[in-house]
Design a protein around this motif. Structure first.
Motif, PDB file in Angstrom:
ATOM      1  N   GLY A  35       1.004  -1.081   0.338  1.00 35.25           N
ATOM      2  CA  GLY A  35      -0.060  -0.300   0.145  1.00 35.25           C
ATOM      3  C   GLY A  35       1.136   0.837   0.192  1.00 35.25           C
ATOM      4  N   TRP A  36       0.144   2.038   0.200  1.00 38.77           N
ATOM      5  CA  TRP A  36       1.033   3.466  -0.417  1.00 38.77           C
ATOM      6  C   TRP A  36      -0.441   4.439   0.273  1.00 38.77           C
ATOM      7  CZ3 TRP A  36       5.094   5.045  -2.569  1.00 38.77           C
ATOM      8  CH2 TRP A  36       5.928   4.312  -4.061  1.00 38.77           C
ATOM      9  N   PHE A  37       0.571   5.469   1.590  1.00 36.91           N
ATOM     10  CA  PHE A  37      -0.012   5.838   2.549  1.00 36.91           C
ATOM     11  C   PHE A  37       0.714   7.932   2.204  1.00 36.91           C
ATOM     12  CE2 PHE A  37      -2.522   3.128   5.786  1.00 36.91           C
ATOM     13  CZ  PHE A  37      -1.803   1.334   4.796  1.00 36.91           C
ATOM     14  N   ARG A  38      -0.126   8.611   2.785  1.00 38.51           N
ATOM     15  CA  ARG A  38       0.696   9.674   2.829  1.00 38.51           C
ATOM     16  C   ARG A  38       0.327  11.250   4.409  1.00 38.51           C
ATOM     17  NH1 ARG A  38      -3.416  12.703  -1.981  1.00 38.51           N
ATOM     18  NH2 ARG A  38      -4.737  12.311  -0.341  1.00 38.51           N
ATOM     19  N   GLN A  39       0.618  11.954   4.400  1.00 39.45           N
ATOM     20  CA  GLN A  39       0.774  12.437   5.772  1.00 39.45           C
ATOM     21  C   GLN A  39       1.348  13.575   5.453  1.00 39.45           C
ATOM     22  OE1 GLN A  39       2.725  10.878   9.586  1.00 39.45           O
ATOM     23  NE2 GLN A  39       1.013  12.150  10.444  1.00 39.45           N
ATOM     24  N   ALA A  40       0.567  14.857   5.238  1.00 35.93           N
ATOM     25  CA  ALA A  40       0.786  15.981   5.559  1.00 35.93           C
ATOM     26  C   ALA A  40       1.194  16.552   7.167  1.00 35.93           C
ATOM     27  CB  ALA A  40      -0.447  16.557   4.598  1.00 35.93           C
ATOM     28  N   PRO A  41       1.775  18.102   6.647  1.00 33.67           N
ATOM     29  CA  PRO A  41       1.959  18.494   8.290  1.00 33.67           C
ATOM     30  C   PRO A  41       0.891  18.786   9.007  1.00 33.67           C
ATOM     31  CG  PRO A  41       3.542  19.197   6.463  1.00 33.67           C
ATOM     32  CD  PRO A  41       2.603  18.224   5.468  1.00 33.67           C
ATOM     33  N   GLY A  42       1.041  18.448  10.506  1.00 33.05           N
ATOM     34  CA  GLY A  42      -0.332  18.754  11.124  1.00 33.05           C
ATOM     35  C   GLY A  42      -1.359  17.548  10.217  1.00 33.05           C
ATOM     36  N   GLY A  47      -4.198   6.359   4.429  1.00 33.60           N
ATOM     37  CA  GLY A  47      -4.844   5.474   3.011  1.00 33.60           C
ATOM     38  C   GLY A  47      -4.533   6.705   1.982  1.00 33.60           C
ATOM     39  N   VAL A  48      -4.024   5.987   0.769  1.00 31.00           N
ATOM     40  CA  VAL A  48      -3.833   6.513  -0.029  1.00 31.00           C
ATOM     41  C   VAL A  48      -4.860   4.950  -1.271  1.00 31.00           C
ATOM     42  CG1 VAL A  48      -3.206   7.384  -2.420  1.00 31.00           C
ATOM     43  CG2 VAL A  48      -1.565   7.802  -0.437  1.00 31.00           C
ATOM     44  N   ALA A  49      -3.799   4.076  -1.096  1.00 33.81           N
ATOM     45  CA  ALA A  49      -3.908   3.756  -2.385  1.00 33.81           C
ATOM     46  C   ALA A  49      -3.059   1.870  -1.621  1.00 33.81           C
ATOM     47  CB  ALA A  49      -3.535   3.374  -3.958  1.00 33.81           C
ATOM     48  N   ARG A  50      -4.110   0.824  -2.045  1.00 31.98           N
ATOM     49  CA  ARG A  50      -3.416  -0.659  -1.583  1.00 31.98           C
ATOM     50  C   ARG A  50      -3.829  -1.956  -2.761  1.00 31.98           C
ATOM     51  NH1 ARG A  50      -7.973  -0.547   1.571  1.00 31.98           N
ATOM     52  NH2 ARG A  50      -9.427  -2.027   0.743  1.00 31.98           N
ATOM     53  N   ILE A  51      -2.771  -3.007  -3.125  1.00 27.22           N
ATOM     54  CA  ILE A  51      -3.252  -3.755  -4.011  1.00 27.22           C
ATOM     55  C   ILE A  51      -3.075  -4.604  -3.236  1.00 27.22           C
ATOM     56  CG2 ILE A  51      -0.580  -3.500  -4.159  1.00 27.22           C
ATOM     57  CD1 ILE A  51      -1.608  -4.221  -7.482  1.00 27.22           C
ATOM     58  N   VAL A  52      -4.160  -6.244  -3.515  1.00 28.00           N
ATOM     59  CA  VAL A  52      -3.287  -7.494  -3.480  1.00 28.00           C
ATOM     60  C   VAL A  52      -3.188  -8.213  -4.281  1.00 28.00           C
ATOM     61  CG1 VAL A  52      -4.077  -9.212  -2.410  1.00 28.00           C
ATOM     62  CG2 VAL A  52      -5.920  -7.627  -1.488  1.00 28.00           C
ATOM     63  N   THR A  53      -1.951  -8.145  -3.358  1.00 27.34           N
ATOM     64  CA  THR A  53      -0.646  -9.059  -4.391  1.00 27.34           C
ATOM     65  C   THR A  53      -0.949 -10.066  -5.567  1.00 27.34           C
ATOM     66  OG1 THR A  53       0.555  -9.848  -2.508  1.00 27.34           O
ATOM     67  CG2 THR A  53       1.259  -7.541  -2.843  1.00 27.34           C
ATOM     68  N   ALA A  61      -8.159   5.490  -1.241  1.00 30.84           N
ATOM     69  CA  ALA A  61      -9.294   6.577  -1.097  1.00 30.84           C
ATOM     70  C   ALA A  61     -10.048   7.348  -2.089  1.00 30.84           C
ATOM     71  CB  ALA A  61      -8.061   7.084   0.120  1.00 30.84           C
ATOM     72  N   ASP A  62     -10.887   7.890  -1.674  1.00 32.92           N
ATOM     73  CA  ASP A  62     -12.399   8.741  -2.542  1.00 32.92           C
ATOM     74  C   ASP A  62     -11.603   9.747  -3.223  1.00 32.92           C
ATOM     75  OD1 ASP A  62     -15.131   8.259  -0.764  1.00 32.92           O
ATOM     76  OD2 ASP A  62     -14.011   6.957  -2.222  1.00 32.92           O
ATOM     77  N   VAL A  64      -8.421  10.390  -4.154  1.00 38.41           N
ATOM     78  CA  VAL A  64      -7.593  10.413  -5.070  1.00 38.41           C
ATOM     79  C   VAL A  64      -8.385   9.212  -6.264  1.00 38.41           C
ATOM     80  CG1 VAL A  64      -5.501   9.788  -3.477  1.00 38.41           C
ATOM     81  CG2 VAL A  64      -6.118   8.065  -3.946  1.00 38.41           C
ATOM     82  N   LYS A  65      -9.486   9.416  -6.260  1.00 39.89           N
ATOM     83  CA  LYS A  65     -10.306   7.414  -7.368  1.00 39.89           C
ATOM     84  C   LYS A  65      -9.959   8.483  -8.463  1.00 39.89           C
ATOM     85  CE  LYS A  65     -12.778   5.388  -4.755  1.00 39.89           C
ATOM     86  NZ  LYS A  65     -14.033   4.765  -4.261  1.00 39.89           N
ATOM     87  N   GLY A  66      -9.827   7.467  -9.340  1.00 44.24           N
ATOM     88  CA  GLY A  66      -9.394   8.555 -10.936  1.00 44.24           C
ATOM     89  C   GLY A  66      -8.028   9.804 -11.147  1.00 44.24           C
ATOM     90  N   ARG A  67      -7.348   9.606 -10.926  1.00 40.02           N
ATOM     91  CA  ARG A  67      -6.796   9.877 -10.581  1.00 40.02           C
ATOM     92  C   ARG A  67      -5.510   9.250 -10.090  1.00 40.02           C
ATOM     93  NH1 ARG A  67      -4.805  14.591  -7.277  1.00 40.02           N
ATOM     94  NH2 ARG A  67      -6.189  13.361  -5.621  1.00 40.02           N
ATOM     95  N   PHE A  68      -4.504   8.738  -8.764  1.00 45.05           N
ATOM     96  CA  PHE A  68      -3.719   7.972  -9.231  1.00 45.05           C
ATOM     97  C   PHE A  68      -4.564   5.784  -9.566  1.00 45.05           C
ATOM     98  CE2 PHE A  68      -2.473  10.124  -4.923  1.00 45.05           C
ATOM     99  CZ  PHE A  68      -2.428  11.556  -5.315  1.00 45.05           C
ATOM    100  N   THR A  69      -2.709   5.573  -9.749  1.00 45.25           N
ATOM    101  CA  THR A  69      -3.395   3.838  -9.542  1.00 45.25           C
ATOM    102  C   THR A  69      -1.586   3.227  -8.933  1.00 45.25           C
ATOM    103  OG1 THR A  69      -4.156   4.770 -12.390  1.00 45.25           O
ATOM    104  CG2 THR A  69      -3.106   2.371 -11.650  1.00 45.25           C
TER     105      THR A  69
END
Length: 125
Positions: A35-42, A47-53, A61-62, A64-69
């Motif tokens: 998976g990919w996660f992100r953390q912005a300051p404060g 969770g951003v995206a995950r894949i079952v291998t 995540a809603d 990023v849907k349609g923009r991230f792969t």
């Protein structure tokens, strides 16, 4: 345990694209999920995206849907996050994570135990 090394972060203008890479020290299919996660300051880590291998099933995540792969290359033991149409609100430290048996961060049926060092993504308006 697995070692994860992220790369590909940087600074882009809004509307631009970046591709993040996460190289694992052992085959990605040996982990149930990546998976990919992100953390912005404060802000809390999200969770951003995950894949079952094993079957390639993905979830986003809603925000990023349609923009991230998210994708995987088993031959290279690498997971990618292609990010298009980037927005200033995507600015954050992005972390790659691998599923494990130790009861770490739970997200959607996956338990993420091992984490990379992070790669910074900055999107300017």
């Amino acid at each position: 345990q697995v070692q994860l090394v992220e790369s590909g972060g940087g600074s882009v203008q809004a509307g631009g694209s970046l591709r993040l890479s996460c190289a694992a020290s052992r085959p990605t299919y040996s982990m149930k999920c990546m998976g990919w996660f992100r953390q912005a300051p404060g802000k809390e880590r999200e969770g951003v995206a995950r894949i079952v291998t094993r079957d390639g099933a993905t979830y986003y995540a809603d925000s990023v849907k349609g923009r991230f792969t998210i994708s995987q290359d088993n031959a290279k033991n690498t997971v990618y996050l292609q990010m298009n149409s980037l927005k200033p609100e995507d600015t954050a430290m992005y972390y790659c994570a691998a599923d494990g048996p130790y009861g770490g961060t739970w997200w959607g049926g996956c338990t993420f135990d091992d984490w990379g060092q992070g790669t910074q993504v900055t999107v300017s308006s």
